[in-house]
Motif scaffolding. Structure first.
Motif, PDB file in Angstrom:
ATOM      1  N   UNK A  53      -3.800  15.723   7.616  1.00 25.26           N
ATOM      2  CA  UNK A  53      -4.094  14.656   7.132  1.00 25.26           C
ATOM      3  C   UNK A  53      -5.537  15.479   6.930  1.00 25.26           C
ATOM      4  N   UNK A  54      -6.561  15.717   7.665  1.00 24.56           N
ATOM      5  CA  UNK A  54      -7.260  17.268   7.264  1.00 24.56           C
ATOM      6  C   UNK A  54      -7.369  17.654   5.800  1.00 24.56           C
ATOM      7  N   UNK A  55      -6.053  18.017   6.008  1.00 22.23           N
ATOM      8  CA  UNK A  55      -6.064  19.700   5.222  1.00 22.23           C
ATOM      9  C   UNK A  55      -5.497  18.896   3.737  1.00 22.23           C
ATOM     10  N   UNK A  56      -4.750  17.476   3.177  1.00 23.80           N
ATOM     11  CA  UNK A  56      -4.472  17.442   2.529  1.00 23.80           C
ATOM     12  C   UNK A  56      -6.050  16.564   1.471  1.00 23.80           C
ATOM     13  N   UNK A  57      -6.547  16.285   2.499  1.00 25.16           N
ATOM     14  CA  UNK A  57      -7.607  15.497   2.219  1.00 25.16           C
ATOM     15  C   UNK A  57      -9.008  16.187   1.341  1.00 25.16           C
ATOM     16  N   UNK A  58      -8.938  17.484   2.002  1.00 23.30           N
ATOM     17  CA  UNK A  58      -9.583  18.767   1.290  1.00 23.30           C
ATOM     18  C   UNK A  58      -8.707  19.506   0.235  1.00 23.30           C
ATOM     19  N   UNK A  59      -7.729  18.996   0.189  1.00 27.59           N
ATOM     20  CA  UNK A  59      -7.090  20.294  -0.564  1.00 27.59           C
ATOM     21  C   UNK A  59      -6.624  18.875  -1.787  1.00 27.59           C
ATOM     22  N   UNK A  60      -6.892  17.775  -2.030  1.00 27.62           N
ATOM     23  CA  UNK A  60      -7.020  16.578  -2.745  1.00 27.62           C
ATOM     24  C   UNK A  60      -8.563  16.330  -3.200  1.00 27.62           C
TER      25      UNK A  60
END
Length: 241
Positions: A53-60
């Protein structure tokens, strides 16, 4: 006999329950290990889920920043293209080209040479599109060469007001020896002299064109190869300006 049978059955029951207790203990240990492993797996999945979730948030967030940057760059590119088109159009409007550029260069040279701008403007204003020129006159003269310089090697126009002469390179025969007449394929030197005026020299391979102004008269000369050893000169004579 009854006592022996009793002891045997009691020992059997003890072994049975001891085996059952061991099996139960093993099953409990196995179940505990399984539950611990399951719990650990759940915790790892939860950790991975949080990380993902953190990676997705960062990538977003990075995707949004890149999209914003791309939009800004596209806007800057469109602005630069519009500016370049505007400058090119302005350049075409304001910077002279072709004949206008040549005339602008001549005016600039005259001004740098110290000519009065008012006089130059007056001369330009006096030039007329329709000119009162005399009929073209064509003459010829023998061009001097290193082997032949004597004799009449010139011609004149306007009752001797302008004299034209010149020299060229000797032509060569089949054996490579020089001859008296000039070689029209080689550069020549033409001299235009006015009475009491400054000589004008034109150099190059015939035909040549040269314009001079002598005593308020503009002469436009065309020099072309004529019969062997001769150059034909055609002169237009017009009032100047």
């Amino acid at each position: 006999m009854a006592l022996g049978r009793y002891d045997y059955e009691r020992r059997y029951r003890r072994r049975f329950w001891a085996g059952f207790a061991k099996f139960g203990l093993f099953a409990a240990v196995l179940l505990g290990v399984g539950l611990f492993a399951y719990q650990m797996g759940i915790e790892q999945l939860k950790g991975r889920d949080v990380t993902l979730r953190e990676e997705i948030s960062t990538l977003s967030r990075q995707k949004a920043e890149l999209e914003l940057l791309a939009s800004q760059m596209q806007h800057a590119a469109r602005t630069a293209e519009a500016r370049a088109a505007e400058l090119e159009a302005r350049l075409q409007r304001e910077v002279p080209s072709g004949e206008l550029a040549r005339l602008t260069g001549l005016v600039s040279e005259r001004l740098k040479g110290g000519m009065d701008p008012n006089r130059l403007a007056f001369v330009i204003a006096q030039v007329q599109a329709v000119r009162n020129c005399q009929p073209a006159e064509t003459k010829r003269f023998a061009l001097a060469t290193p082997l032949l310089k004597s004799g009449n090697r010139s011609t004149s126009f306007n009752n001797g007001a302008v004299t034209v002469s010149g020299e060229g390179q000797s032509s060569r025969n089949a054996q490579g020896n020089p001859e008296s007449w000039f070689d029209p394929a080689q550069p020549v030197t033409i001299k235009i002299a006015g009475m009491g005026g400054k000589d004008t020299v034109a150099k190059g391979v015939l035909p040549l064109h040269q314009t001079v102004v002598i005593d308020n008269t503009e002469y436009r000369f065309t020099f072309a190869p004529g019969a062997r050893s001769f150059v034909e000169v055609t002169a237009d004579r017009c009032p100047f300006p």
